[in-house]
Design a protein around this motif. Structure first.
Motif, PDB file in Angstrom:
ATOM      1  N   ASP A   1      87.272 -30.594  -0.591  1.00  0.00           N
ATOM      2  CA  ASP A   1      88.186 -29.557  -0.116  1.00  0.00           C
ATOM      3  C   ASP A   1      87.541 -30.311   1.608  1.00  0.00           C
ATOM      4  N   SER A   2      86.424 -30.542   1.588  1.00  0.00           N
ATOM      5  CA  SER A   2      86.553 -31.159   2.875  1.00  0.00           C
ATOM      6  C   SER A   2      85.173 -31.726   2.974  1.00  0.00           C
ATOM      7  N   LEU A   3      85.437 -33.320   3.686  1.00  0.00           N
ATOM      8  CA  LEU A   3      84.392 -33.993   4.157  1.00  0.00           C
ATOM      9  C   LEU A   3      83.149 -33.275   5.032  1.00  0.00           C
ATOM     10  N   VAL A   4      81.919 -33.420   5.255  1.00  0.00           N
ATOM     11  CA  VAL A   4      80.783 -32.586   6.081  1.00  0.00           C
ATOM     12  C   VAL A   4      80.109 -34.700   7.143  1.00  0.00           C
ATOM     13  N   SER A   5      80.136 -35.068   6.365  1.00  0.00           N
ATOM     14  CA  SER A   5      79.189 -36.885   6.629  1.00  0.00           C
ATOM     15  C   SER A   5      79.359 -37.904   5.883  1.00  0.00           C
ATOM     16  N   ALA A   6      79.917 -38.645   6.251  1.00  0.00           N
ATOM     17  CA  ALA A   6      80.149 -40.286   5.845  1.00  0.00           C
ATOM     18  C   ALA A   6      78.659 -40.946   6.586  1.00  0.00           C
ATOM     19  N   GLU A   7      77.758 -41.780   6.243  1.00  0.00           N
ATOM     20  CA  GLU A   7      77.466 -42.991   6.589  1.00  0.00           C
ATOM     21  C   GLU A   7      77.250 -44.046   5.910  1.00  0.00           C
ATOM     22  N   GLU A   8      76.219 -45.198   6.649  1.00  0.00           N
ATOM     23  CA  GLU A   8      75.974 -45.956   5.825  1.00  0.00           C
ATOM     24  C   GLU A   8      74.828 -46.109   5.750  1.00  0.00           C
ATOM     25  N   GLY A   9      73.985 -47.136   4.523  1.00  0.00           N
ATOM     26  CA  GLY A   9      72.883 -47.310   4.931  1.00  0.00           C
ATOM     27  C   GLY A   9      72.214 -48.593   5.070  1.00  0.00           C
ATOM     28  N   VAL A  10      71.026 -49.143   4.730  1.00  0.00           N
ATOM     29  CA  VAL A  10      70.455 -50.359   4.108  1.00  0.00           C
ATOM     30  C   VAL A  10      69.512 -49.900   3.455  1.00  0.00           C
ATOM     31  N   VAL A  11      69.450 -50.722   1.766  1.00  0.00           N
ATOM     32  CA  VAL A  11      68.377 -50.052   1.410  1.00  0.00           C
ATOM     33  C   VAL A  11      67.043 -51.553   1.436  1.00  0.00           C
ATOM     34  N   GLU A  12      66.034 -50.645   2.061  1.00  0.00           N
ATOM     35  CA  GLU A  12      64.971 -51.767   2.102  1.00  0.00           C
ATOM     36  C   GLU A  12      63.906 -51.824   0.998  1.00  0.00           C
TER      37      GLU A  12
ATOM     38  N   PHE B   1      80.522 -33.426   0.916  1.00  0.00           N
ATOM     39  CA  PHE B   1      81.487 -33.132   0.994  1.00  0.00           C
ATOM     40  C   PHE B   1      81.311 -32.206   0.177  1.00  0.00           C
ATOM     41  N   ARG B   2      82.787 -31.085   0.879  1.00  0.00           N
ATOM     42  CA  ARG B   2      82.572 -29.809   0.102  1.00  0.00           C
ATOM     43  C   ARG B   2      83.774 -29.509  -1.082  1.00  0.00           C
ATOM     44  N   VAL B   3      83.325 -29.038  -1.849  1.00  0.00           N
ATOM     45  CA  VAL B   3      83.902 -28.770  -3.414  1.00  0.00           C
ATOM     46  C   VAL B   3      84.300 -27.205  -3.237  1.00  0.00           C
ATOM     47  N   LEU B   4      85.678 -26.582  -3.240  1.00  0.00           N
ATOM     48  CA  LEU B   4      85.596 -24.950  -3.756  1.00  0.00           C
ATOM     49  C   LEU B   4      85.218 -24.927  -4.952  1.00  0.00           C
ATOM     50  N   PRO B   5      84.249 -24.313  -4.751  1.00  0.00           N
ATOM     51  CA  PRO B   5      83.778 -24.141  -6.762  1.00  0.00           C
ATOM     52  C   PRO B   5      84.593 -23.666  -7.503  1.00  0.00           C
ATOM     53  N   GLU B   6      86.066 -23.232  -7.390  1.00  0.00           N
ATOM     54  CA  GLU B   6      86.407 -23.256  -8.931  1.00  0.00           C
ATOM     55  C   GLU B   6      87.367 -24.778  -8.366  1.00  0.00           C
ATOM     56  N   LYS B   7      87.049 -25.767  -8.201  1.00  0.00           N
ATOM     57  CA  LYS B   7      87.566 -27.090  -8.302  1.00  0.00           C
ATOM     58  C   LYS B   7      86.021 -27.814  -8.667  1.00  0.00           C
ATOM     59  N   ALA B   8      84.557 -27.392  -8.393  1.00  0.00           N
ATOM     60  CA  ALA B   8      84.330 -28.489  -9.328  1.00  0.00           C
ATOM     61  C   ALA B   8      84.528 -28.854 -10.585  1.00  0.00           C
ATOM     62  N   GLY B   9      84.506 -27.970 -11.345  1.00  0.00           N
ATOM     63  CA  GLY B   9      85.056 -29.256 -12.395  1.00  0.00           C
ATOM     64  C   GLY B   9      86.242 -30.058 -12.834  1.00  0.00           C
ATOM     65  N   GLU B  10      87.311 -29.759 -11.610  1.00  0.00           N
ATOM     66  CA  GLU B  10      88.652 -30.866 -11.252  1.00  0.00           C
ATOM     67  C   GLU B  10      87.470 -32.565 -11.073  1.00  0.00           C
ATOM     68  N   LEU B  11      86.503 -31.673 -10.279  1.00  0.00           N
ATOM     69  CA  LEU B  11      85.815 -32.947  -9.754  1.00  0.00           C
ATOM     70  C   LEU B  11      85.000 -33.824 -10.806  1.00  0.00           C
ATOM     71  N   LEU B  12      84.158 -33.063 -11.137  1.00  0.00           N
ATOM     72  CA  LEU B  12      83.488 -34.090 -12.926  1.00  0.00           C
ATOM     73  C   LEU B  12      84.136 -33.987 -13.542  1.00  0.00           C
ATOM     74  N   ALA B  13      85.551 -33.384 -13.758  1.00  0.00           N
ATOM     75  CA  ALA B  13      86.635 -34.382 -14.836  1.00  0.00           C
ATOM     76  C   ALA B  13      86.690 -35.802 -14.073  1.00  0.00           C
ATOM     77  N   ALA B  14      87.090 -35.478 -12.779  1.00  0.00           N
ATOM     78  CA  ALA B  14      87.841 -36.865 -12.681  1.00  0.00           C
ATOM     79  C   ALA B  14      86.878 -38.230 -11.917  1.00  0.00           C
ATOM     80  N   ARG B  15      85.439 -38.096 -11.674  1.00  0.00           N
ATOM     81  CA  ARG B  15      84.676 -38.583 -11.721  1.00  0.00           C
ATOM     82  C   ARG B  15      84.268 -40.195 -12.936  1.00  0.00           C
TER      83      ARG B  15
END
Length: 92
Positions: A80-91, A6-20
Motif C-alpha cells: 500500500d505505501s512505503l514507510v522507509s528504505a535504508e541501506e546498511g552494512v553488516v559488520e 512498508f504498509r500492506v492493507l490487511p485484505e492484501k496480506a495474503g496476496e503479499l505472502l502468496a507473491a513472495r
C-alpha cells in the motif's frame, strides 16, 4: 543490506505472502549479487523486508530495474505505501 519498511492493507496480506516465492525466484534469476531476504510482519499493518546484497553497487543496480518481472511486480503491487528504505552494512 537493504531495509525496507512498508504498509500492506490487511485484505492484501495474503496476496503479499502468496507473491513472495515468485518474487524471490525473480530476484535469484535477475538480480546480480542478491544473497537472500527475510520478511518480517510488524504491528499496525507494517512489514520489514531485510534483503542481503553482495555490494552496494548490486543493490543500486537492482533498484534501477524496479518491478521488471512478474513475480516482483505482483509483490510490489500488494504494498500500500512505503514507510522507509535504508541501506546498511553488516559488520563482522
Amino acid at each position: 543490506m537493504e531495509l525496507t519498511r512498508f504498509r500492506v492493507l490487511p485484505e492484501k496480506a495474503g496476496e503479499l505472502l502468496a507473491a513472495r516465492p515468485a518474487m524471490i525466484a525473480d530476484f535469484e534469476a535477475d538480480r546480480e549479487g542478491f544473497l537472500g531476504a527475510r520478511l518480517v510482519r510488524l504491528a499496525n499493518d507494517e512489514w520489514l523486508d531485510i534483503v542481503e546484497w553482495r555490494s552496494s553497487e548490486d543493490y543500486a543496480a537492482s533498484r534501477v530495474k524496479g518491478a521488471n518481472l512478474p513475480g516482483i511486480k505482483a509483490f510490489f503491487d500488494a504494498i500500500d505505501s512505503l514507510v522507509s528504505a535504508e541501506e546498511g552494512v553488516v559488520e563482522p
